[in-house]
Design an enzyme around this catalytic site. Structure first.
Site, PDB file in Angstrom:
ATOM      1  N   CYS A  66       0.835  -1.202   0.000  1.00 45.57           N
ATOM      2  CA  CYS A  66       0.000   0.000   0.000  1.00 45.57           C
ATOM      3  C   CYS A  66       0.875   1.260   0.000  1.00 45.57           C
ATOM      4  CB  CYS A  66      -0.967  -0.020   1.175  1.00 45.57           C
ATOM      5  SG  CYS A  66      -2.334   1.140   1.016  1.00 45.57           S
ATOM      6  N   HIS A 126      -3.421  -5.411  -0.134  1.00 47.03           N
ATOM      7  CA  HIS A 126      -2.975  -5.916   1.168  1.00 47.03           C
ATOM      8  C   HIS A 126      -3.000  -7.446   1.164  1.00 47.03           C
ATOM      9  CE1 HIS A 126      -2.949  -2.132   3.587  1.00 47.03           C
ATOM     10  NE2 HIS A 126      -3.738  -1.733   2.611  1.00 47.03           N
ATOM     11  N   GLU A 134      -1.710  -9.519   3.102  1.00 47.70           N
ATOM     12  CA  GLU A 134      -1.726 -10.119   4.444  1.00 47.70           C
ATOM     13  C   GLU A 134      -3.122 -10.553   4.870  1.00 47.70           C
ATOM     14  OE1 GLU A 134      -1.943  -5.594   5.221  1.00 47.70           O
ATOM     15  OE2 GLU A 134      -1.061  -6.984   3.769  1.00 47.70           O
TER      16      GLU A 134
END
Length: 609
Positions: free
Chosen positions: A401, A530, A532
């Site tokens: 990001c 993202h 994750e």
């Protein structure tokens, strides 16, 4: 539908999220379809506008919901996909009640907390509990509800009252209460103090809810005499009191709880109809093996996270989990060092030289670097310095990001020689705005106005051998979750690519840059999304896998073998690189009639529920 309500006492942050997830994991291993709801008593509509220091990270769902970080735990433990409705806040409830009042649904009646707000809570729970959350689309059978905060908070009183009524609405056989409470153990005496738990349970019962299970959180296991004392004062049998001490990994908690007979108790209490259960080592085998693997990691890798909110580690929960998932997969214990981005800036050399040198020392001693997302001007220059150091010193790097955007800014400044290159978020008057805001997301409001949720990223057809595409299995397109309102300025893309910064992934319209990579570097990858959020314990996120492998100089071999680990290299027997990764929530038990012949002390406990 069966319901399990998880409440907390004494202090917040005692681990209700992990306990709730563990209930779900145990039931899923028993073949029960589970859904989860998190209730946050604050008036905010969602978690989107919170400072990370206020509430930890904001977790983003497929549908763009900005929710509490506990929903990330639920998704990771149960391998399910939740929705924004699975996170209830006081703000959402009151907004729905007020909208109904304005619409005339209450027919001129005085709108009150009881019954209108409490009814709205119950209706919301019943509606959301029926929404499928698994890939196969089956309706859930058990709904686990975690009530945030602690019993006695004025903010949660309406929810407590709602569930007091709800237990009669759905009948006793369909409703179970688990109370998670801290049992402090002062170092001065080492004695377990039960008074806080007694007080919180007394208050809960005074409000009309009696716990069926008390989960005692403590640093060390509590003794049987302590359980008996809690039992005497809390009107709960000693067998229904579980001590959950601090463990080496949160992924050990489901097995630890099941060793105390949790599945047997829930099956009997909620009449789930799945007894007799097989030996625990059979239906919990994958959790047992995962825990054993994590406890016996032989090798280590040091990762620096250069962030803006490093004073609270919960600000980067999903990133730390994703790093551990990748490390576990290839047999490395991940040691994370948080580096405050502001301390890397040149101005700190005169303002606070000790912090400046400490930050740079920590960065230099790491094996790889993650530069995560963030908002605002503070610390951006420090992130740019970290990116520059990684690029010039061939240190494995992953930008996420804002980390993606700072990688573009750094490259423009030092390779394109645009000294004033910047993001309009940091400097609206910059001469070279290489990162700009997206007009459609600049509405003047803050909540829910970003580019949110799952989006498709397409790999450019001309990029066939880039590392990140190969890590994703040479797919033509991938699905990842986004949370941002800035993008690379299209006017600078050609010039950046001419100088060697390759944008290998784009959105479906091929207008927005999503992934960048450098060729002549061990691992220099940055993504606008993202990754994750979709990482799982046995299915790590590909960008994080690449980072850890590159940190230990194993990426080339891994890619050459088609993203398979070499048998000669450190890894767990639990993972099979030649087959599909196992699913921790694989259905293995329901309606089985295997004899219960498990007498192994390794999988049983003298204290059974």
């Amino acid at each position: 539908m069966k319901y399990i309500l998880v409440t907390g006492g004494v202090i917040s942050g005692v681990g209700k999220g992990v306990i709730s997830s563990s209930f779900g994991a145990i039931l899923k291993c028993c073949g029960i379809e589970v859904t989860m709801i998190k209730i946050d008593p604050y008036i905010n509509l969602d978690a989107g506008t919170f400072s990370p220091y206020e509430h930890g990270e904001v977790f983003v769902l497929d549908d763009g919901g900005e929710v509490d970080l506990d929903l990330g735990n639920y998704e990771r433990f149960l391998n399910i996909t939740l929705h924004r409705e699975n996170n209830i806040t006081t703000g959402k409830i009151y907004q729905s009640v007020i909208n109904r009042e304005r619409h005339g649904d209450y027919l001129g009646k005085t709108v009150q907390v009881v019954p209108h707000v409490t009814d709205a809570i119950q209706e919301w729970v019943e509606k959301v509990a029926l929404i499928p959350v698994s890939n196969h689309g089956r309706a859930p059978e058990v709904c686990i509800i975690e009530l945030g905060g602690i019993v006695g908070d004025i903010e949660s009183m309406a929810f407590i009252e709602a569930f007091r009524q709800f237990q009669f609405r759905v009948k006793r056989d369909n409703f179970c209460v688990a109370h998670v409470s801290l049992v402090p153990q002062p170092k001065t005496t080492g004695e377990s103090k039960t008074k806080p738990t007694q007080t919180s349970v007394r208050e809960l019962r005074g409000l009309g809810l009696s716990p069926d299970i008390i989960v005692c959180r403590s640093e060390h296991p509590i003794e049987e005499s302590v359980k008996e004392k809690i039992s005497n004062f809390c009107h709960v049998a000693p067998q229904q009191i579980i001590s959950v001490p601090d463990l080496g990994s949160v992924y050990e908690v489901p097995v630890f709880m099941e060793n105390h007979g949790m599945a047997d108790f829930l099956c009997a209490r909620l009449n789930l109809g799945i007894t007799p259960l097989p030996p625990r080592r059979k239906y919990m085998s994958q959790w047992i093996e995962l825990g054993e693997h994590i406890r016996h990691l032989k090798y280590e890798v040091n990762v620096a996270i250069v962030g803006k909110y490093t004073r609270l580690e919960d600000s980067y929960t999903s990133i730390t989990k994703a790093l551990h998932h990748a490390g576990n997969r290839i047999g490395y214990k991940v040691n994370i060092k948080f580096v405050e981005a502001s301390n890397l800036e040149q101005t700190m050399l005169t303002d606070d030289p000790a912090s400046y040198h400490t930050a740079w020392r920590d960065l230099c001693l790491c094996d790889c670097v993650v530069v995560p997302g963030g908002f605002g001007k503070r610390g951006v220059e420090g992130k740019i310095e970290a990116v520059k150091w990684c690029r010039q010193n061939e240190k494995p790097f992953l930008g996420i990001c804002l980390g993606f955007q700072t990688a573009v800014i750094e490259f423009a400044r030092n390779e394109l020689k645009l000294a004033d290159a910047n993001s309009t978020e940091v400097n609206e008057e910059t001469k070279h705005p290489v990162v700009i805001d997206m007009p459609e997301h600049n509405t003047g409001n803050l909540g829910g106005t970003m580019r949110l949720g799952q989006r498709t990223t397409m790999f450019k057809k001309s990029e066939k051998n880039c590392k990140i595409k190969r890590l994703y299995g040479n797919k033509e397109q991938i699905q990842e979750r986004h949370r941002h309102r800035y993008e690379v300025n299209p006017q600078y893309i050609n010039e950046l690519e001419k100088h060697g910064l390759k944008f290998v992934g784009v959105d479906t319209e091929q207008l927005r840059m999503e992934i960048l990579e450098l060729d002549n570097h061990p691992y220099f990858v940055a993504v606008q999304f993202h990754p994750e959020y979709l990482s799982r314990p046995v299915c790590p996120s590909p960008p994080f896998m690449g980072l850890i492998l590159a940190a230990k100089d194993r990426l080339k071999g891994y890619l050459a073998r088609g993203c398979k680990l070499s048998p000669q290299e450190p890894q767990s027997d639990y993972y099979d690189s030649d087959e599909e990764l196992k699913d921790l929530t694989q259905l293995t038990v329901k309606k089985l009639t295997l004899p219960d012949d498990d007498n192994s002390s390794a999988y049983s406990s003298s204290s059974q529920i």
